[in-house]
Design a protein around this motif. Structure first.
Motif, PDB file in Angstrom:
ATOM      1  N   ILE A 213       0.853  -1.191   0.000  1.00  0.00           N
ATOM      2  CA  ILE A 213       0.000   0.000   0.000  1.00  0.00           C
ATOM      3  C   ILE A 213       0.886   1.237   0.000  1.00  0.00           C
ATOM      4  O   ILE A 213       2.081   1.158   0.335  1.00  0.00           O
ATOM      5  CB  ILE A 213      -0.945   0.018   1.226  1.00  0.00           C
ATOM      6  CG1 ILE A 213      -0.125   0.070   2.522  1.00  0.00           C
ATOM      7  CG2 ILE A 213      -1.872  -1.191   1.218  1.00  0.00           C
ATOM      8  CD1 ILE A 213      -0.971   0.197   3.784  1.00  0.00           C
ATOM      9  N   PRO A 214       0.367   2.393  -0.374  1.00  0.00           N
ATOM     10  CA  PRO A 214       1.160   3.632  -0.322  1.00  0.00           C
ATOM     11  C   PRO A 214       1.656   3.892   1.101  1.00  0.00           C
ATOM     12  O   PRO A 214       0.932   3.652   2.085  1.00  0.00           O
ATOM     13  CB  PRO A 214       0.161   4.704  -0.773  1.00  0.00           C
ATOM     14  CG  PRO A 214      -0.810   3.970  -1.627  1.00  0.00           C
ATOM     15  CD  PRO A 214      -0.958   2.626  -0.995  1.00  0.00           C
ATOM     16  N   PHE A 215       2.874   4.371   1.208  1.00  0.00           N
ATOM     17  CA  PHE A 215       3.485   4.537   2.529  1.00  0.00           C
ATOM     18  C   PHE A 215       2.678   5.438   3.469  1.00  0.00           C
ATOM     19  O   PHE A 215       2.582   5.126   4.667  1.00  0.00           O
ATOM     20  CB  PHE A 215       4.915   5.088   2.380  1.00  0.00           C
ATOM     21  CG  PHE A 215       5.681   5.027   3.674  1.00  0.00           C
ATOM     22  CD1 PHE A 215       6.286   3.854   4.078  1.00  0.00           C
ATOM     23  CD2 PHE A 215       5.769   6.143   4.496  1.00  0.00           C
ATOM     24  CE1 PHE A 215       6.975   3.790   5.282  1.00  0.00           C
ATOM     25  CE2 PHE A 215       6.454   6.091   5.697  1.00  0.00           C
ATOM     26  CZ  PHE A 215       7.054   4.908   6.090  1.00  0.00           C
ATOM     27  N   PRO A 216       2.098   6.558   3.015  1.00  0.00           N
ATOM     28  CA  PRO A 216       1.318   7.395   3.946  1.00  0.00           C
ATOM     29  C   PRO A 216       0.185   6.636   4.630  1.00  0.00           C
ATOM     30  O   PRO A 216      -0.154   6.917   5.785  1.00  0.00           O
ATOM     31  CB  PRO A 216       0.783   8.510   3.046  1.00  0.00           C
ATOM     32  CG  PRO A 216       1.766   8.595   1.928  1.00  0.00           C
ATOM     33  CD  PRO A 216       2.191   7.185   1.682  1.00  0.00           C
ATOM     34  N   LEU A 217      -0.422   5.655   3.938  1.00  0.00           N
ATOM     35  CA  LEU A 217      -1.482   4.865   4.551  1.00  0.00           C
ATOM     36  C   LEU A 217      -0.917   3.892   5.578  1.00  0.00           C
ATOM     37  O   LEU A 217      -1.552   3.607   6.593  1.00  0.00           O
ATOM     38  CB  LEU A 217      -2.258   4.114   3.476  1.00  0.00           C
ATOM     39  CG  LEU A 217      -3.167   4.984   2.606  1.00  0.00           C
ATOM     40  CD1 LEU A 217      -3.658   4.210   1.405  1.00  0.00           C
ATOM     41  CD2 LEU A 217      -4.336   5.513   3.421  1.00  0.00           C
ATOM     42  N   MET A 218       0.289   3.373   5.304  1.00  0.00           N
ATOM     43  CA  MET A 218       0.916   2.484   6.278  1.00  0.00           C
ATOM     44  C   MET A 218       1.146   3.213   7.596  1.00  0.00           C
ATOM     45  O   MET A 218       0.973   2.640   8.684  1.00  0.00           O
ATOM     46  CB  MET A 218       2.250   1.953   5.720  1.00  0.00           C
ATOM     47  CG  MET A 218       3.069   1.120   6.715  1.00  0.00           C
ATOM     48  SD  MET A 218       2.184  -0.279   7.414  1.00  0.00           S
ATOM     49  CE  MET A 218       1.982  -1.290   5.956  1.00  0.00           C
ATOM     50  N   GLU A 219       1.514   4.490   7.520  1.00  0.00           N
ATOM     51  CA  GLU A 219       1.721   5.266   8.744  1.00  0.00           C
ATOM     52  C   GLU A 219       0.448   5.355   9.579  1.00  0.00           C
ATOM     53  O   GLU A 219       0.500   5.411  10.806  1.00  0.00           O
ATOM     54  CB  GLU A 219       2.230   6.667   8.391  1.00  0.00           C
ATOM     55  CG  GLU A 219       3.631   6.674   7.789  1.00  0.00           C
ATOM     56  CD  GLU A 219       4.127   8.073   7.466  1.00  0.00           C
ATOM     57  OE1 GLU A 219       5.113   8.502   8.090  1.00  0.00           O
ATOM     58  OE2 GLU A 219       3.517   8.720   6.587  1.00  0.00           O
ATOM     59  N   LYS A 220      -0.713   5.329   8.928  1.00  0.00           N
ATOM     60  CA  LYS A 220      -1.981   5.416   9.649  1.00  0.00           C
ATOM     61  C   LYS A 220      -2.317   4.107  10.358  1.00  0.00           C
ATOM     62  O   LYS A 220      -3.042   4.096  11.355  1.00  0.00           O
ATOM     63  CB  LYS A 220      -3.109   5.799   8.694  1.00  0.00           C
ATOM     64  CG  LYS A 220      -2.946   7.187   8.094  1.00  0.00           C
ATOM     65  CD  LYS A 220      -4.085   7.524   7.151  1.00  0.00           C
ATOM     66  CE  LYS A 220      -3.901   8.926   6.549  1.00  0.00           C
ATOM     67  NZ  LYS A 220      -4.999   9.291   5.620  1.00  0.00           N
ATOM     68  N   PHE A 221      -1.778   3.003   9.841  1.00  0.00           N
ATOM     69  CA  PHE A 221      -2.011   1.706  10.470  1.00  0.00           C
ATOM     70  C   PHE A 221      -1.079   1.462  11.662  1.00  0.00           C
ATOM     71  O   PHE A 221      -1.347   0.605  12.490  1.00  0.00           O
ATOM     72  CB  PHE A 221      -1.822   0.570   9.450  1.00  0.00           C
ATOM     73  CG  PHE A 221      -2.963   0.412   8.494  1.00  0.00           C
ATOM     74  CD1 PHE A 221      -4.232   0.109   8.956  1.00  0.00           C
ATOM     75  CD2 PHE A 221      -2.770   0.562   7.132  1.00  0.00           C
ATOM     76  CE1 PHE A 221      -5.287  -0.052   8.066  1.00  0.00           C
ATOM     77  CE2 PHE A 221      -3.823   0.399   6.235  1.00  0.00           C
ATOM     78  CZ  PHE A 221      -5.089   0.095   6.704  1.00  0.00           C
ATOM     79  N   GLN A 222       0.041   2.184  11.708  1.00  0.00           N
ATOM     80  CA  GLN A 222       1.061   1.953  12.725  1.00  0.00           C
ATOM     81  C   GLN A 222       0.890   2.926  13.889  1.00  0.00           C
ATOM     82  O   GLN A 222       0.251   3.975  13.755  1.00  0.00           O
ATOM     83  CB  GLN A 222       2.466   2.158  12.107  1.00  0.00           C
ATOM     84  CG  GLN A 222       2.729   1.330  10.864  1.00  0.00           C
ATOM     85  CD  GLN A 222       3.405   0.011  11.186  1.00  0.00           C
ATOM     86  OE1 GLN A 222       3.116  -0.598  12.213  1.00  0.00           O
ATOM     87  NE2 GLN A 222       4.282  -0.419  10.315  1.00  0.00           N
ATOM     88  N   ASP A 223       1.497   2.579  15.019  1.00  0.00           N
ATOM     89  CA  ASP A 223       1.521   3.540  16.116  1.00  0.00           C
ATOM     90  C   ASP A 223       2.625   4.559  15.843  1.00  0.00           C
ATOM     91  O   ASP A 223       3.385   4.437  14.890  1.00  0.00           O
ATOM     92  CB  ASP A 223       1.726   2.831  17.466  1.00  0.00           C
ATOM     93  CG  ASP A 223       3.011   2.011  17.506  1.00  0.00           C
ATOM     94  OD1 ASP A 223       4.017   2.450  16.909  1.00  0.00           O
ATOM     95  OD2 ASP A 223       3.021   0.928  18.113  1.00  0.00           O
ATOM     96  N   ARG A 224       2.761   5.534  16.683  1.00  0.00           N
ATOM     97  CA  ARG A 224       3.677   6.658  16.433  1.00  0.00           C
ATOM     98  C   ARG A 224       5.143   6.239  16.485  1.00  0.00           C
ATOM     99  O   ARG A 224       6.007   6.934  15.962  1.00  0.00           O
ATOM    100  CB  ARG A 224       3.429   7.788  17.438  1.00  0.00           C
ATOM    101  CG  ARG A 224       3.625   7.398  18.886  1.00  0.00           C
ATOM    102  CD  ARG A 224       3.130   8.488  19.833  1.00  0.00           C
ATOM    103  NE  ARG A 224       3.855   9.722  19.632  1.00  0.00           N
ATOM    104  CZ  ARG A 224       4.979  10.031  20.306  1.00  0.00           C
ATOM    105  NH1 ARG A 224       5.479   9.181  21.181  1.00  0.00           N
ATOM    106  NH2 ARG A 224       5.576  11.168  20.089  1.00  0.00           N
TER     107      ARG A 224
END
Length: 413
Positions: A213-224
């Motif tokens: 998936i596009p990286f910006p969406l992966m950031e939304k699935f992960q914690d900070r």
């Protein structure tokens, strides 16, 4: 000065002695055979492994570089918390914009998520976030549909790529482009199919579905505090070192690190992994050589023992030779050549066993050691070691034989 005929006759005599005492000679040379066979076998296996690993490295290209977060050694955690150490997508962007020797770059982060298709639901599916440059850095192309575009990344579009194992496991159509998947509770459109790489540097096979998936969406699935790495590709292998220097400079600038400050990241190129692997392979070879040295030592002691017995059995023969004019040097060389010949025969048998081991290794299913072979330098080294053992451990019995008094020798029962 001894003639070449003397050496030829001494070697023939040595073979006659070996043949006359076949069982004793075989047991005597067993240590040499085991030592040489184990050495050549280990070298053959390592040669096959090294060839395969270096071949896989080549598929990635010598221009590939990795950037990882790295806490300074022996540094207190409160001084370098993970928040300061972990990588960010903004750093990958800075590398892309400021490093002239870098052709492309992508951040990479993976996690396991629940994935649902129309016909199947799977838990723990590997989902990777990346930029379009991932296809170039990983050398994995889209074989159906299209790759991600910059617009997909900039707008964080809910699109995804799948591999053929994901098509199988999720029971999708053979051409799944245009279908939808629910990934981690979000609805994604499949825009392409990525080729599956079944053989990787680690030696393990890809045995599960993969989604991208596009990286910006992966950031939304992960914690900070999620983990990510940055993979870059230099313009050419010759510029890999320059790219490494530039990446280090940019990373230090972004993180506000001075020349003397410890680095909170690590940059490595493919050639460093190759050198590390070669170092490990050399270490294994050295360790095997140490074990083999023990076998050769035992074999050498056996050679010396049997040659002392041979001197004792042939005392009258030695006395007769001296009585008809044989010099001490001739007697010494005769027994020394016998010891060396016995060791070389043992070395030859050991090399044959080593070659047989290499053939068996190549036939092991899934071992991926088709290139396992005994190199010519290993064969030459085996014979040199065998000859050295023959000289070292055959010297004492040969000296004893050369110093026998001919009269006392003729009186020997």
């Amino acid at each position: 000065m001894l003639s070449p005929l003397f050496y030829f006759e001494s070697i023939l005599l040595a073979f006659r002695q070996i043949w006359a005492n076949k069982l004793r000679s075989a047991l005597t040379a067993l240590g040499i055979i085991v030592g040489v066979a184990s050495t050549t076998g280990v070298i053959a296996a390592l040669t096959g492994l090294k060839t395969q690993v270096l071949k896989e490295f080549e598929t990635f290209g010598a221009a590939r570089l990795y950037v990882w977060p790295s806490r300074p050694a022996n540094a207190p955690r409160n001084r370098f918390p993970w928040e300061k150490v972990r990588l960010r997508a903004s750093e990958a962007k800075a590398i892309e914009e400021q490093c002239r020797s870098v052709k492309c770059v992508t951040p990479i982060s993976s996690t396991s998520l629940s994935v649902q298709s129309t016909n199947e639901t799977l838990d723990g599916v590997s989902v990777t976030g990346m930029w379009p440059a991932w296809h170039q850095t990983e050398n994995r192309q889209v074989i159906m549909g299209r790759p991600f575009s910059n617009a997909d990344i900039d707008n964080a579009r809910q699109v995804c790529l799948v591999n053929d194992l994901a098509i199988r496991d999720l029971k999708l159509k053979n051409d799944p482009v245009g279908e939808h998947l629910v990934i981690g509770g979000r609805r994604f459109l499949i825009v392409g199919v990525v080729e599956t790489i079944t053989e990787r540097m680690t030696g393990f096979n890809t045995i599960s579905a993969e989604l991208f998936i596009p990286f910006p969406l992966m950031e939304k699935f992960q914690d900070r505090d999620y983990f990510m790495q940055i993979v870059a590709m230099a313009n050419s292998p010759d510029e890999a070192e320059d790219a490494k220097v530039e990446i280090t400079r940019v990373m230090k600038k972004i993180r506000g690190l001075g020349p003397d400050d410890p680095e909170t990241f690590r940059v490595q190129a493919i050639d460093q992994f190759i050198n590390q692997f070669k170092s490990i392979a050399s270490g294994i070879t050295a360790a095997a050589a140490g074990i083999v040295a023990i076998s050769l030592l035992v074999g050498g002691i056996g050679i010396m023992n049997i040659m002392l017995v041979s001197v004792s059995e042939r005392t009258r023969e030695i006395g007769l030779r001296k009585a008809v004019g044989a010099t001490p040097a001739a007697i010494l060389l005769q027994f020394l050549l016998e010891a060396v010949t016995l060791c070389l025969v043992g070395g030859l048998v050991g090399v044959m066993f080593g070659q047989g081991f290499a053939i068996l290794v190549r036939m092991i299913p899934g071992a991926r050691l088709e290139q396992a072979t005994v190199p010519s330098w290993a064969i030459a080294l085996a014979f040199v070691f065998s000859a050295v053992v023959g000289v070292v451990f055959g010297m004492f019995p040969a000296i004893k034989a050369s110093r026998l008094d001919p009269i006392e020798a003729l009186r020997h029962d």
